[in-house]
Motif scaffolding. Sequence first.
Motif, mmCIF file in Angstrom:
data_model
loop_
_atom_site.group_PDB
_atom_site.id
_atom_site.type_symbol
_atom_site.label_atom_id
_atom_site.label_comp_id
_atom_site.label_asym_id
_atom_site.label_seq_id
_atom_site.Cartn_x
_atom_site.Cartn_y
_atom_site.Cartn_z
ATOM 1 N N PHE A 20 0.114 11.707 -0.838
ATOM 2 C CA PHE A 20 0.682 11.606 0.517
ATOM 3 C C PHE A 20 0.239 10.315 1.199
ATOM 4 N N LEU A 21 -1.040 9.972 1.074
ATOM 5 C CA LEU A 21 -1.543 8.744 1.693
ATOM 6 C C LEU A 21 -0.865 7.508 1.094
ATOM 7 N N LEU A 22 -0.662 7.502 -0.224
ATOM 8 C CA LEU A 22 0.028 6.373 -0.845
ATOM 9 C C LEU A 22 1.470 6.297 -0.362
ATOM 10 N N LEU A 23 2.112 7.433 -0.220
ATOM 11 C CA LEU A 23 3.485 7.465 0.273
ATOM 12 C C LEU A 23 3.561 6.915 1.693
ATOM 13 N N ILE A 24 2.601 7.303 2.531
ATOM 14 C CA ILE A 24 2.546 6.783 3.905
ATOM 15 C C ILE A 24 2.352 5.271 3.900
ATOM 16 N N SER A 25 1.547 4.781 2.966
ATOM 17 C CA SER A 25 1.250 3.342 2.933
ATOM 18 C C SER A 25 2.504 2.505 2.680
ATOM 19 N N TYR A 26 3.537 3.113 2.069
ATOM 20 C CA TYR A 26 4.759 2.361 1.777
ATOM 21 C C TYR A 26 5.501 1.937 3.049
ATOM 22 N N ILE A 27 5.257 2.644 4.142
ATOM 23 C CA ILE A 27 5.953 2.274 5.387
ATOM 24 C C ILE A 27 5.103 1.368 6.284
ATOM 25 N N LEU A 28 3.846 1.143 5.908
ATOM 26 C CA LEU A 28 2.950 0.357 6.762
ATOM 27 C C LEU A 28 3.429 -1.076 7.009
ATOM 28 N N PRO A 29 4.059 -1.752 6.015
ATOM 29 C CA PRO A 29 4.535 -3.111 6.292
ATOM 30 C C PRO A 29 5.586 -3.194 7.403
ATOM 31 N N TYR A 30 6.103 -2.043 7.831
ATOM 32 C CA TYR A 30 7.143 -2.024 8.864
ATOM 33 C C TYR A 30 6.623 -1.518 10.202
ATOM 34 N N ILE A 31 5.310 -1.269 10.271
ATOM 35 C CA ILE A 31 4.715 -0.749 11.504
ATOM 36 C C ILE A 31 3.776 -1.790 12.093
ATOM 37 N N LEU A 42 -5.046 1.674 6.577
ATOM 38 C CA LEU A 42 -4.778 2.279 5.272
ATOM 39 C C LEU A 42 -4.287 1.252 4.252
ATOM 40 N N SER A 43 -3.662 0.178 4.718
ATOM 41 C CA SER A 43 -3.115 -0.829 3.801
ATOM 42 C C SER A 43 -4.201 -1.468 2.940
ATOM 43 N N LEU A 44 -5.438 -1.519 3.445
ATOM 44 C CA LEU A 44 -6.536 -2.110 2.677
ATOM 45 C C LEU A 44 -6.898 -1.266 1.460
ATOM 46 N N GLY A 45 -6.593 0.032 1.523
ATOM 47 C CA GLY A 45 -6.973 0.921 0.434
ATOM 48 C C GLY A 45 -5.878 1.177 -0.577
ATOM 49 N N VAL A 46 -4.746 0.469 -0.472
ATOM 50 C CA VAL A 46 -3.620 0.720 -1.375
ATOM 51 C C VAL A 46 -3.998 0.578 -2.853
ATOM 52 N N PRO A 47 -4.741 -0.454 -3.268
ATOM 53 C CA PRO A 47 -5.108 -0.536 -4.689
ATOM 54 C C PRO A 47 -5.850 0.698 -5.190
ATOM 55 N N THR A 268 -3.696 -7.993 3.020
ATOM 56 C CA THR A 268 -3.143 -7.793 1.689
ATOM 57 C C THR A 268 -1.621 -7.896 1.673
ATOM 58 N N ALA A 269 -1.071 -7.845 0.470
ATOM 59 C CA ALA A 269 0.386 -7.893 0.300
ATOM 60 C C ALA A 269 1.055 -6.580 0.697
ATOM 61 N N TYR A 270 0.284 -5.596 1.133
ATOM 62 C CA TYR A 270 0.837 -4.297 1.532
ATOM 63 C C TYR A 270 0.891 -4.159 3.053
ATOM 64 N N SER A 271 0.668 -5.237 3.755
ATOM 65 C CA SER A 271 0.494 -5.173 5.206
ATOM 66 C C SER A 271 1.719 -5.677 5.969
ATOM 67 N N PHE A 302 -12.820 -3.131 -5.466
ATOM 68 C CA PHE A 302 -11.547 -3.223 -6.177
ATOM 69 C C PHE A 302 -10.973 -4.618 -5.943
ATOM 70 N N PRO A 303 -10.033 -5.055 -6.803
ATOM 71 C CA PRO A 303 -9.494 -6.423 -6.678
ATOM 72 C C PRO A 303 -8.669 -6.593 -5.410
ATOM 73 N N LEU A 304 -9.022 -7.590 -4.622
ATOM 74 C CA LEU A 304 -8.296 -7.888 -3.388
ATOM 75 C C LEU A 304 -7.579 -9.227 -3.520
ATOM 76 N N ARG A 305 -6.298 -9.236 -3.206
ATOM 77 C CA ARG A 305 -5.522 -10.473 -3.174
ATOM 78 C C ARG A 305 -5.175 -10.750 -1.718
ATOM 79 N N ILE A 306 -5.914 -11.674 -1.102
ATOM 80 C CA ILE A 306 -5.696 -11.973 0.317
ATOM 81 C C ILE A 306 -5.403 -13.459 0.554
ATOM 82 N N ASP A 307 -5.398 -14.243 -0.526
ATOM 83 C CA ASP A 307 -5.054 -15.659 -0.444
ATOM 84 C C ASP A 307 -3.690 -15.844 -1.125
#
Length: 340
Positions: A20-31, A42-47, A268-271, A302-307
């Motif tokens: 459920f949390l992963l599913l919610i994270s899919y809409i975070l880039p639009y909020i 929550l976007s920081l914890g997607v990986p 992150t790329a999920y934000s 965990f691996p973070l891609r922020i650059d």
Amino acid sequence: MKGLRFGSKIIFIINSLVAFLLLISYILPYIPPKSFASLSVLSLGVPLLILFNALFFLYWLLRVRKQFLLSLIVLLLGWNYINSMYKFSRTKAVEDEANFTVMSFNVRLFNRYEWLPSKEVKEDIIELILNEQPDILSLQEYRTGDPIDLEGYYNFNGRHTEGIKAGQTIFSKFPIVNSGSLEFPNTYNNAIFADIVKGKDTIRVYSFHLQSSGIQTDVEKLKDETSGHLFKQVRSTFRAQQDQVELFLAHKSKSNYKTIVTGDFNNTAYSYIYRMILGDDLKDSFEEAGNGFGRTYDFKFFPLRIDFILVDKDFTVNGFKLYEEKLSDHYPIKATLKLH
């Protein structure tokens, strides 16, 4: 959950929450973070959420239980997220005489406060740059009071520039015909830009250093932080980043040049922040030509891609390289580009 033993039922309940949390994270880039800053954290914890769902999928699959479908469906729904976290196929670099390279690196003040044991970090960074010879180079957390000289390069803000915040510079083998800074309010962070002439084309290059959350990467120090304080820090950071990105978008909208955006987004790329910068006219050079996790920040959990190096869709990404040299808390990245 019929047919499951008590222990398996508990595991499936946890599985359901993680899915459920992963599913919610899919809409975070639009909020926008200003609207729901706590949810944006929550976007920081997607990986981690992707990893946990993959483990639950394998767990149920090996037990030949239909519960494997839950995590499988959620993972498939977010396939683009998985592709952003890890590139499964290695893309071979394309050689072309029209290629040019762009490198971005947060140099962490050249180890001024001796975070790393080596006394020669600055010299090692210069050696890396000279060996790689990027055509365009953007540096974040750069000290204009302790500048570097690169023969054959033009630069903007390579040394102290009146009215421009220290902390970033752009070097270019191509002439720089215009440049400036986007001064973010109430912070040391900013973005700078340079208009660079390559052949008959003028390219606008931005270097970003968005607001940092200041979260400790050291495990022992992180233990001393309360969860409430961490959430408060991140919420405040994401709100500030939204303001900073809005300033950038307003500035970018006044330019007709093909654009390259480089730098440390501290997100992150999920934000929402990443999606707003990417927009409809840029693409991610890692997703185009990278491989593996694409980790750019030395975070222990965990691996973070922020650059990132984001480029106009009129560019072809013919290669992407992530360096593993430990010269900062970030790792350098380089994209090989061709302008149509």
